[in-house]
Design a protein around this motif. Structure first.
Motif, PDB file in Angstrom:
ATOM      1  N   ALA A  11      38.302  53.702  36.488  1.00  0.00           N
ATOM      2  CA  ALA A  11      38.218  54.731  37.530  1.00  0.00           C
ATOM      3  C   ALA A  11      37.953  54.148  38.919  1.00  0.00           C
ATOM      4  O   ALA A  11      38.074  54.857  39.911  1.00  0.00           O
ATOM      5  N   GLY A  12      37.577  52.874  38.993  1.00  0.00           N
ATOM      6  CA  GLY A  12      37.315  52.253  40.293  1.00  0.00           C
ATOM      7  C   GLY A  12      35.846  52.090  40.601  1.00  0.00           C
ATOM      8  O   GLY A  12      35.470  51.864  41.758  1.00  0.00           O
ATOM      9  N   LYS A  13      35.005  52.189  39.583  1.00  0.00           N
ATOM     10  CA  LYS A  13      33.565  52.076  39.804  1.00  0.00           C
ATOM     11  C   LYS A  13      33.190  50.735  40.414  1.00  0.00           C
ATOM     12  O   LYS A  13      32.394  50.694  41.345  1.00  0.00           O
ATOM     13  N   GLY A  14      33.753  49.658  39.904  1.00  0.00           N
ATOM     14  CA  GLY A  14      33.406  48.335  40.419  1.00  0.00           C
ATOM     15  C   GLY A  14      33.763  48.175  41.880  1.00  0.00           C
ATOM     16  O   GLY A  14      32.960  47.693  42.687  1.00  0.00           O
ATOM     17  N   THR A  15      34.938  48.609  42.245  1.00  0.00           N
ATOM     18  CA  THR A  15      35.391  48.526  43.638  1.00  0.00           C
ATOM     19  C   THR A  15      34.501  49.365  44.544  1.00  0.00           C
ATOM     20  O   THR A  15      34.042  48.911  45.596  1.00  0.00           O
ATOM     21  N   GLN A  16      34.250  50.597  44.131  1.00  0.00           N
ATOM     22  CA  GLN A  16      33.449  51.494  44.966  1.00  0.00           C
ATOM     23  C   GLN A  16      31.974  51.101  44.978  1.00  0.00           C
ATOM     24  O   GLN A  16      31.294  51.266  45.996  1.00  0.00           O
ATOM     25  N   SER A  17      31.465  50.552  43.876  1.00  0.00           N
ATOM     26  CA  SER A  17      30.043  50.185  43.859  1.00  0.00           C
ATOM     27  C   SER A  17      29.747  49.066  44.851  1.00  0.00           C
ATOM     28  O   SER A  17      28.710  49.081  45.510  1.00  0.00           O
ATOM     29  N   ALA A  18      30.655  48.116  44.983  1.00  0.00           N
ATOM     30  CA  ALA A  18      30.446  47.029  45.946  1.00  0.00           C
ATOM     31  C   ALA A  18      30.363  47.583  47.366  1.00  0.00           C
ATOM     32  O   ALA A  18      29.494  47.183  48.150  1.00  0.00           O
TER      33      ALA A  18
END
Length: 190
Positions: A11-18
């Protein structure tokens, strides 16, 4: 700010969490990254985690809970954190509640990224090709989606009952999704 970022695998959690961690000046704590580092180092935890990951299953709660408790106790988490990939089960929610209560703390918000399943599978297959992730085969990806729906999606209801959930459409560019997250975090939860 104490945030939990949820959504199915891909879902893009890693990208958005950074990006969120940088904006709020808090550490992003991603259990997936920690597991992959342990696997690469062939530590006892990594060897145990590899078996679960190869099957597309979640790593056992006792292993994950201990790892997260140690990380949240580190000094850089005193003023906030962003959790990505934890909690994933109702039992882990209870464990996180205990960790936070011990630290006299609570979550501020739970951001849930929503994305269509076929889009998720396509994203993860592309990522596997680009990054050479052996654990991202289509059967394993589809199994991870099923496990998320069975075990983690119910947590959204649990956190919604606590008035913490902020759903965000996880499709579009990284910037568009980030802007949606910023927008929901700027509004009070109703």
């Amino acid at each position: 700010m104490r945030l939990l970022l949820m959504g199915p695998p891909g879902a893009g959690k890693g990208t958005q969490s950074a990006a969120l961690a940088a904006r709020f000046d808090i550490p992003a704590i991603a259990t997936g990254d920690i597991f992959r580092a342990q696997v690469a180092a062939q530590t006892p935890l990594g060897i145990t985690a590899q078996g679960y990951m190869d099957r597309g299953e979640y790593v056992a709660d006792e292993v994950t809970n201990a790892m997260v408790a140690v990380r949240l106790a580190e000094p850089d988490c005193a003023d906030g954190f962003l959790l990505d990939g934890y909690p994933r089960t109702v039992e882990q929610v209870a464990e996180l509640d205990t960790m936070l209560a011990t630290a006299d703390s609570t979550l501020d918000s739970v951001v849930v990224l929503t994305v269509d399943t076929d889009e998720l599978v396509g994203r993860l297959l592309r990522r596997a090709e680009i990054e050479g992730r052996a654990d991202d085969t289509e059967p394993v990806i589809r199994r991870r989606q099923e496990v998320y729906a069975e075990q983690t999606a119910p947590l959204v209801e649990l956190y919604d009952a606590r008035s913490l959930v902020r759903e965000v459409d996880g499709t579009g560019t990284v910037e568009e999704i980030g802007a949606r997250i910023d927008e929901v975090l700027s509004r009070p939860v109703v």
